[in-house]
Design an enzyme around this catalytic site. Structure first.
Site, PDB file in Angstrom:
ATOM      1  N   SER A  76       0.816  -1.215   0.000  1.00  0.00           N
ATOM      2  CA  SER A  76       0.000   0.000   0.000  1.00  0.00           C
ATOM      3  C   SER A  76       0.850   1.267   0.000  1.00  0.00           C
ATOM      4  CB  SER A  76      -0.926  -0.006   1.211  1.00  0.00           C
ATOM      5  OG  SER A  76      -1.729  -1.167   1.186  1.00  0.00           O
TER       6      SER A  76
ATOM      7  N   HIS B 113      -5.742 -10.232   4.607  1.00  0.00           N
ATOM      8  CA  HIS B 113      -4.556 -10.614   5.386  1.00  0.00           C
ATOM      9  C   HIS B 113      -4.868 -11.619   6.493  1.00  0.00           C
ATOM     10  CE1 HIS B 113      -1.295  -8.405   3.682  1.00  0.00           C
ATOM     11  NE2 HIS B 113      -1.802  -7.215   3.904  1.00  0.00           N
TER      12      HIS B 113
ATOM     13  N   HIS C 173      -2.853  -2.637  -5.031  1.00  0.00           N
ATOM     14  CA  HIS C 173      -2.158  -3.925  -5.212  1.00  0.00           C
ATOM     15  C   HIS C 173      -3.211  -5.005  -5.050  1.00  0.00           C
ATOM     16  CE1 HIS C 173      -2.510  -4.628  -0.898  1.00  0.00           C
ATOM     17  NE2 HIS C 173      -2.021  -3.417  -0.709  1.00  0.00           N
TER      18      HIS C 173
END
Length: 560
Positions: free
Chosen positions: A82, A435, A473
């Protein structure tokens, strides 16, 4: 710095595109494009808005590169993140980043000549050199080979006593890989001991539970690290790090990310490496966001976020400077890329009133990183930055909708207020929930982000504005580790291996809205467009031409 004095801030008008349209720039964090299957949470989730952008006008939707060399990282094996993503989105140019800067300084030997190393070197004669950071070859926050070179280089330049305080990864790399990384560094330390350098691992813990919190989400994470690293105190004591990690990993539900803190002790049970007066400390992560909190505890005399108990008088340097505005840390081994003349500064100086918003975990990305690693406003009469507090004390899969709705509501209100020419937001859901490795929660997260996009686009519609939707991303589009053939990998028990990290996938850019000139379409003549091409594109949508040294715009205007 000479350039700053002479920079001409006036942007030329675009020959065709009008000024005065409200432009909404939406960044979906961790939202890449991958083949549709059950591990692609974006595909599985109900995302009618993003689907309509993708399946609508083909000349208004395209993919761009968001990893590797496109964002200034050393190679195309390096996943984006990021920070570098928002740097590229905001700067409009590609700057050597993090690992690349450190690699260059190590390769040239400049790192040993610069002020930062010479400052900590003053402690080598009588004190210990402590190295704190993520022991991993993930290349997102740190890299094992750089740590090895720093240990070697410092020992060759007078460090007689070295202590490593390691944090295990399992987030950017495979869970369990910590064991191999420790074996590698222990070999190096054993060789140094043979040469008369007292070098060993002194403490450790998992990155998400010890030290590496970010955005002041949970100071207890940093305190656990402080207690082990500085005070030499932890609930778990071992004779060596390998035994520590293997033992702690054997506990039920244990993983590298969340290992509890441990200290290494000698035969008498005494910690082998607390940080004391006269020592030197280096935090060797090159990425800033998860080192800033520790840096504050190490450097700020009036620090009050937890009781430090004992504050040793040390010489401290970061691998890089982690916050340019706070000048934190004040000493660093490698100088940051100087990102001047960002698109945000140009637009504000050309009268574009700007609103930026996200929740705590990504607020820095649409402000600090977007603006070239610079805190604060360029012109507070023309800018408003809104931070919505993130949930704290829970993992993000417990509340996967996060604050997407609140971000969208504040942004909708900003658009409808008529007070802003640009609104810029980050929706963190795909990344932060991705995540956690929780596929069901990540599906919910993607749906929530899509609903937020709808609210913003509806407001753009109402004011006759323009939107540009993109991402920084990949993450949520591929939640499983794959073999060379692209098939999901299985562990020993036959279960799929979950992927918690970012990916190497490209990300979408979509444009539209009632204010978009009917002749605008994406160009097909740019060889490998990347995130840095977005800045010139946004400038065009505001009716300006980008500076000559910016990466070229993604759009052209054709006569219908």
């Amino acid at each position: 710095m000479q350039e700053m004095a002479t920079a001409n801030w006036t942007l030329p008008d675009h020959p065709t595109l009008p000024k005065g349209k409200t432009v909404a720039v939406v960044v979906l964090d961790g939202w890449g494009e991958a083949s549709p299957d059950q591990y692609n949470c974006i595909h599985v989730a109900q995302t009618p808005v993003m689907d309509s952008l993708k399946n609508g006008a083909p000349e208004k939707w395209r993919l761009v590169k968001a990893h590797g060399t496109a964002v200034g990282l050393p190679s195309d094996d390096d996943m984006g993140n990021s920070e570098v993503g928002h740097n590229a989105l905001g700067a409009g140019r590609i700057f050597a980043q993090g690992a690349k800067l450190v690699d260059a300084a190590l390769a040239s030997g400049k790192i040993w000549e610069d002020e930062g190393f010479n400052y900590i070197k003053e402690s080598f004669d009588k004190g210990t050199l402590h190295l704190i950071g993520l022991l991993s070859d993930g290349g997102v926050h740190s890299r094992l080979d750089q740590v090895q070179l720093i240990v070697k280089g410092a020992s060759e330049r007078g460090a007689k006593r070295i202590r490593l305080h390691i944090l295990t990864d399992g987030r950017d790399v495979l869970d369990g890989s910590s064991v191999g990384f420790i074996e590698t560094i222990e070999k190096d330390l054993a060789q140094l001991r043979e040469q008369g350098v007292d070098a060993r691992i002194a403490s450790g813990g998992g990155r998400m539970y010890v030290t590496m919190d970010r955005y002041e989400n949970d100071w207890s994470v940093v305190k656990r690290g402080w207690d082990a690293q500085v005070l030499g105190e932890a609930p778990h004591k071992f004779q060596n790090a390998l035994e520590a990690v293997k033992t702690l990993r054997a506990e039920p539900k244990a993983n590298d990310q969340y290992l509890p803190p441990f200290v290494i002790v000698d035969e008498s049970g005494k910690s082998v490496g607390p940080i004391v007066d006269g020592d030197a400390v280096v935090t060797f992560n090159f990425r800033a966001d998860r080192m800033v909190m520790l840096a504050k505890a190490l450097e700020f005399p009036d620090f009050d976020k937890f009781d430090r108990v004992r504050v040793p008088k040390i010489k401290y340097a970061g691998m890089l400077q982690y916050d340019g505005e706070l000048k934190l840390p004040s000493k660093y081994l490698v100088s940051p890329p100087l990102i001047e003349r960002t698109s945000g500064e140009y637009l504000v100086k050309n009268g574009v009133r700007t609103f930026a918003c996200s929740e705590t975990v990504k607020f820095g990305h649409v402000t600090f990183f977007w603006n070239g690693n610079r805190s604060g406003y360029f012109d507070e009469t023309r800018e408003e930055y809104v931070e919505i507090p993130s949930d704290s004390g829970i993992t993000f899969n417990e509340q996967p909708k996060m604050k997407a709705l609140e971000i969208a509501e504040r942004t909708r209100d900003a658009i409808l207020s008529g007070k802003f020419d640009q609104v810029r937001i980050n929706l963190p859901n795909g990344d932060m929930v991705g995540h956690t490795g929780d596929i069901e929660a990540t599906v919910v997260a993607c749906k929530a982000a899509d609903e937020a996009v709808k609210m913003v686009l509806d407001a753009v519609e109402q004011v006759g504005g323009i939107y540009l939707v993109t991402a920084d991303h990949g993450n949520a589009e591929d939640m499983v580790k794959r073999n060379k053939a692209g098939q999901p990998m299985l562990d020993k028990s036959g279960s799929i291996q979950i992927l918690t990290s970012h990916t190497l996938q490209p990300v979408p850019v979509a444009i539209g809205g009632p204010g978009l000139h009917p002749g605008v379409r994406f160009r097909s003549d740019i060889q490998t467009p990347g995130l840095a091409n977005v800045a010139a594109t946004v400038m065009n949508l505001h009716g300006f031409q980008a500076p000559a040294d910016y990466e070229t715009t993604l759009i052209e205007v054709v006569d219908n």
